[in-house]
Design an enzyme around this catalytic site. Sequence first.
Site, PDB file in Angstrom:
ATOM      1  N   ASP A 347       0.902  -1.434   0.132  1.00 57.68           N
ATOM      2  CA  ASP A 347       0.091   0.461  -0.227  1.00 57.68           C
ATOM      3  C   ASP A 347       0.567   1.621  -0.083  1.00 57.68           C
ATOM      4  O   ASP A 347       0.199   2.386  -0.362  1.00 57.68           O
ATOM      5  CB  ASP A 347      -1.371  -0.819   0.934  1.00 57.68           C
ATOM      6  CG  ASP A 347      -1.759  -1.048   0.913  1.00 57.68           C
ATOM      7  OD1 ASP A 347      -1.365  -2.121   1.269  1.00 57.68           O
ATOM      8  OD2 ASP A 347      -3.285  -1.265   1.477  1.00 57.68           O
ATOM      9  N   GLU A 485      -6.600  -9.933  -5.537  1.00 56.87           N
ATOM     10  CA  GLU A 485      -6.530 -11.550  -4.743  1.00 56.87           C
ATOM     11  C   GLU A 485      -7.743 -12.230  -5.148  1.00 56.87           C
ATOM     12  O   GLU A 485      -7.404 -13.697  -4.808  1.00 56.87           O
ATOM     13  CB  GLU A 485      -6.404 -10.498  -3.706  1.00 56.87           C
ATOM     14  CG  GLU A 485      -5.302  -9.604  -2.910  1.00 56.87           C
ATOM     15  CD  GLU A 485      -5.293 -10.274  -2.143  1.00 56.87           C
ATOM     16  OE1 GLU A 485      -6.233  -9.879  -0.991  1.00 56.87           O
ATOM     17  OE2 GLU A 485      -4.178  -9.688  -1.407  1.00 56.87           O
TER      18      GLU A 485
END
Length: 795
Positions: A347, A485
């Site tokens: 991130d 994901e």
Amino acid sequence: MTAWTLAYESFDPVTEGLREALCTLGNGYFASRGAAPESEADGVHYPGTYAAGCFDRLDSTVAGRTVGNEDIVNLPNWLPLTFATPATTWFHPGTADLLDYRQELDLRQGVLHRTFRFRDEHGRITAVRQRRLVSMADPHLAALETVFTAENWSGPLRVRSALDGRVGNRGVRRYRDLNGAHLTGHATGARDGITWLTAKTRTSEITVALAARVETSPARSRIDARSTWIAEHHMLDLHQGQETTFTKIVALTTSRDHAIADAPSAAIRAIRRAPGFGELLDRHRMAWAGLWHRARLDVNGPQVARVVHLHVFHLLQTLSPHTADLDAGVPARGLHGEAYRGHIFWDELFVLPWLTLRFPEVTRGLLRYRWRRLPEARAAACAAGFTGAMFPWQSGSDGTEQTQTLHLNPVSGHWLPDHSHLQRHVGLAIAYNVWHYHAATGDIEFLAEAGAELLVEIARFFASLAALEPASGRYEIRGVMGPDEYHEGYPGALSPGLDNNAYTNVMTVWLLLRAREALDLLPEREREELALRLALTGPELQRWEDITRQMRVDFHDGVISQFTGYADLLELDWQCYRGVRRLDRALEAEGDSPDRYRASKQADVLMLFYLLTADELGQILERLGYPAAPDLIPRTIQHYLKRTCHGSTLSAVVHAWVLARSDRARSWRFFTEALACDIDDVQGGTTAEGVHLGAMAGTLDLVQRCYLGLETSPGEVRLNPQLPARLTTLALPIRIHGACLSIGVGRDGVRVSRADDGPEHLSITVYGRRAELGRGAEHFFARQEQERDALVPAR
Ligand code: BGC
């Protein structure tokens, strides 16, 4: 409510967790959730306090297996403060007869205000006013001031102020089967008007100390000390209509701190020295004024401005100049809760670009967190049969892989294997940030000391992942996961992982080119030393060169394929899953898997258009012998846009970015969705477990780099603003190559002024027109007819 406040007008147990996260106060060293001081963790309230980089690892048994997890530790609670009118029990917001209740976070000054009035069972009405801060001036101090007014009575008020070590990591419901008892060895004591509490984390053996000083009059008190909790009981004399103030000032230290003998003595010294609430507040306000001066991002429209301020505020509370020297990384959920166990993911890719242009010293510190963990990343690469540095998908204290091996699907109740450690692309994010930090600062010293080594070692790892496949005649990267994901492997395959994730492969080419370039940027001596130290050889560099010309990228239907074989996947019946963001959980609960479908959790291929300009991408594809058709980018965007459910808050940021120049109305919609991610808790309950720092910072970066069209390279700044129709003005300061620039964009053009510092000349190009900007100079770039379209309302 103003553009600088977040206010709540009543007490609402249902949304209390969300408010606690959004009203968190912190300073980059530690943060405490905005919990009511009268409450313990009880299902409604969750008073968490977290210090940057303070982790502990414990084993738990789930689904018959022992799993180890490293958590950011919920530290002893410094907040507890409650009170009782004569012959009543302790005040609690959940049971009190509240006549009014208001909580307001002042984003400009970093102060949490709370006012309420309550009536006890004897009809006595008492007004309570509180101000709370976690000092941005002295990162070890926090304070809570409470002012009581008895409205229709006079008499004694009992007040209990405590330090509470009976805490554990219990903030995330789906982790509750896991061991969260991280603190042990508690001790408490009181001396000379100071109470203290210490405890130790179980396996990392970090000592944490709290020391508190209370100011009130008359100062009559009794101490109630147990090993895990210490309370001071005071009796205040309230006189009808008169205000009585009770102040609690607290110091928090840990044995990770620099320049201390030990945490307990440091906390006691800090609390002795600490000034009273008034001076603490003044110093804190001044520190915030200084931060806002550098962090200003003025946009028109109070609603948007308020969320922009909220995002800057929480970003700086997590990562401030106090963080730079702490050896801490970028926690994906801030210091605001326990989701993802406080871990550090990719991130930072969404966080550092904004910080780099405002607080480059903080970025440098955060990149050093990665650099210090190079030995661990090298060991991980070696253990997996590769060379270079393989950074972990989830990182905590020492840079070893902290991704869970099992995760709970709360929909089905199943514990499932977790393969997300195969997201090797985290290293690409680190490299991207190193490169862009250099482009924005020209900091050769950092490049020589750490940056080039990071780039080379990460490049080396990705080059070793790539193997020349005789069948395709191309280099291929097999068995990895991309950012999406929901695709962990091929349907029915025995082992997880996918081949030739386009994002990973293209960014590997980008990285190999940049790593070479970084070496060339170094002064000769440093370059030679580094090459020797890392044993970089000509054949190795030649292999990199070959990979940059022969890496495999797959295409189908005129778009870039997310991975080899993507085209063979089934189409999902989106009608059935309309509005479902956690498709993985929904499908697994039905005995199915997203692996079978062309359905993405978040931007994956589109990350390429987020990170690279169309020219950069075009050049890479050309180099690889895949010349891009003119409509490749728009077609690819449309393809994935239709097949993405935005199960990550990062997705809206990327989509807003990639649509910014082609479909401004849609880009704006994604931007406002990203703005809403935490304030409106769009992922349905996740913000209470911690803010989404990547999305928060991503929205700021969107305005700063994307809508402003800001690009930097050493010695040069280019701006090509194209604001969404709703954003008519924009003003911000940035730091570039050591110069402070003030940029203002309006209807008529762009004004850039330079402070009297930095290099003698800086070249600024706006709308393709170039000007040299000397120190202290100002230039106005008038918007010409052909650029007018930039402000024409979008469709
Ligand atoms: C996202 C990841 C992200 C992580 C932490 C996940 O839901 O899919 O991309 O790194 O959250 O924010």
